[in-house]
Design a protein around this motif. Structure first.
Motif, short mmCIF file in Angstrom:
data_model
loop_
_atom_site.label_atom_id
_atom_site.label_comp_id
_atom_site.label_asym_id
_atom_site.label_seq_id
_atom_site.Cartn_x
_atom_site.Cartn_y
_atom_site.Cartn_z
N UNK A 191 88.92 9.79 -35.55
CA UNK A 191 88.17 9.78 -34.57
C UNK A 191 86.79 7.83 -35.29
N UNK A 195 86.31 4.90 -33.06
CA UNK A 195 84.90 4.38 -32.82
C UNK A 195 84.91 2.65 -32.47
N UNK A 205 81.42 3.98 -25.79
CA UNK A 205 81.87 4.66 -26.83
C UNK A 205 82.34 5.76 -26.30
N UNK A 206 83.62 6.14 -26.65
CA UNK A 206 84.17 7.69 -25.54
C UNK A 206 83.05 8.59 -25.95
N UNK A 207 82.65 9.54 -25.16
CA UNK A 207 82.07 10.56 -25.06
C UNK A 207 82.23 11.73 -26.25
N UNK A 209 84.89 13.46 -27.66
CA UNK A 209 86.15 12.69 -28.63
C UNK A 209 87.34 13.73 -28.60
#
Lengths: 222, 190
Positions: A191, A195, A205-207, A209
């Motif tokens: 992760x 990020x 940013x990926x909300x 994960x």
């Protein structure tokens, strides 16, 4: 050809099952006491996943929508029985090591997840590529977790001693808690890398994960 | 006394989630709130006990006499899938309050490895019918205990700030590791 490569390669990093999709956690934890157990489990999953994807996508237009899940389960269960028999015939020690987790491939969320998300919507050759990619990614992940635990827990890798002489093995890594700790920290690491990558590219940013089958349980009303 | 020890063993020493690695998905997914985890736990308990009883009869009366043991996996999973459907319809018609509290969890249980795992496990241990049902009840109580404990910790964690990369499943797994570490201490009891 290019599209097949695309479906294959996404399973190796972008959608690598236990880390990105967070699917199939039970075997990831249970069979990774050593690297070769992880590898064996991964190969069994590749076999089931590729063939189940192929069969399901071949019959996807015949199966009525209402009973599709049961059909998927029946197809994958048949393949799992085949794997069980093959393993008993050709790899009996491995079969005994993996124990109850060989029949439990049936309820591995990866198989049903890929059937529902990919094979039920795409033609046969793409589904095979997808199954192969996800399967190889899963095998890589299992072998990685297994190697980490075996190295720290016993100082060995694939049965050969590789650590320095005065190395004291952490016994805990080959016990149950070690499995959770190893997988948890690897997941966290993945992760963090995601990020950092996203920041470098300037993307958002990926909300979410980590969801996967756990995520489906969180929101049962969906 | 033996039965008591067996119960303690299945709940604490060989906890199905923390020592046998079964049912990880609901353990990590349904442990956000205590009420949800109690609902999931009781649904699993209900289905696991029924499924163990039925699959035991199927194995002993149908598969063993005709030498069909190799079909165990496929027969068990189909029996469980049918059973879950049937239980859902039965509860909806006959006992609506119970359906309200368990209903949403039932469809998820077909692919829960706890249920199939327990059914296969009692066959491999070669328990009798009574002991098998008792064992699967005890083991699913252990599942519920682990789920409720996790939900309790998670409710506290919702108020803390954690590093972004560790949020969610990753931290959940590390906490599970610490819980499993403390459950290992029960090994001395039996």
């Amino acid at each position: 050809m290019a599209s097949m490569w695309k479906e294959f390669s996404k399973g190796l990093w972008n959608e690598i099952p236990p880390f990105r999709l967070v699917l199939g956690l039970c075997p990831t934890l249970a069979v990774t006491k050593s690297a070769d157990n992880g590898l064996g489990m991964g190969l069994a999953v590749i076999f089931v996943l590729v063939l189940s994807n192929a069969f399901i996508s071949a019959v996807r237009k015949i199966i009525p929508k209402k009973v599709r899940i049961v059909c998927f389960i029946a197809i994958s269960a048949t393949l799992v029985v085949a794997v069980e028999l093959l393993m008993q015939a050709f790899a009996y020690p491995l079969y005994q090591q993996l124990g109850i987790f060989v029949p439990l491939i049936v309820v591995n969320c990866i198989i049903l997840g890929r059937a529902e998300a990919f094979a039920a919507k795409n033609p046969v050759h793409l589904s095979i590529a997808d199954g192969l990619g996800i399967g190889v990614g899963y095998t890589l992940a299992l072998t990685l977790v297994g190697a980490l635990r075996e190295m720290l827990g016993t100082g060995m890798l694939f049965g050969k001693y590789i650590m320095w002489e005065s190395f004291q093995p952490f016994k805990i890594m080959v016990e149950a808690p070690g499995a959770f700790l190893a997988l948890g920290s690897l997941l966290g690491l993945m992760n963090c890398i995601t990020i950092i990558q996203a920041r470098k590219r300037g993307d958002e940013l990926p909300v979410n994960l980590t969801s996967g089958c756990g995520g489906a349980c969180c929101n049962p009303e969906k | 006394m033996d039965y008591f020890l067996m119960f303690i063993g299945a709940v604490f020493v060989n906890n199905i989630v923390l020592a046998q690695y079964l049912g990880q998905c609901p353990y990590l997914g349904c442990s956000k709130e205590k009420s949800v985890s109690i609902g999931m736990g009781s649904a699993v308990c209900f289905v696991a006990v029924l499924a163990t009883a039925i699959t035991w009869v199927v194995q002993k009366k149908l598969l063993d006499p005709y030498d069909l043991g190799y079909l165990q996996t496929i027969v068990f999973i189909l029996v469980i899938a049918a059973l879950v459907q049937f239980v859902e319809m039965f509860l909806k018609k006959m006992i609506p309050p119970l359906y309200k509290s368990l209903g949403i969890f039932l469809p998820l249980i077909t692919t829960n490895c706890c249920v199939l795992g327990l059914a296969i496990l009692v066959q491999r241990e070669e328990y009798g019918l009574g002991v098998a049902v008792y064992y699967s009840f005890a083991a699913s109580m252990g599942f519920m205990l682990a789920l409720i404990l996790m939900a309790g910790i998670r409710e506290r964690f919702a108020l803390c700030r954690v590093p972004r990369g560790l949020q969610g499943t990753s931290l959940g797994l590390i906490m599970a590791g610490l819980m499993s570490l403390s459950f290992m201490a029960f090994k001395g009891m039996i």
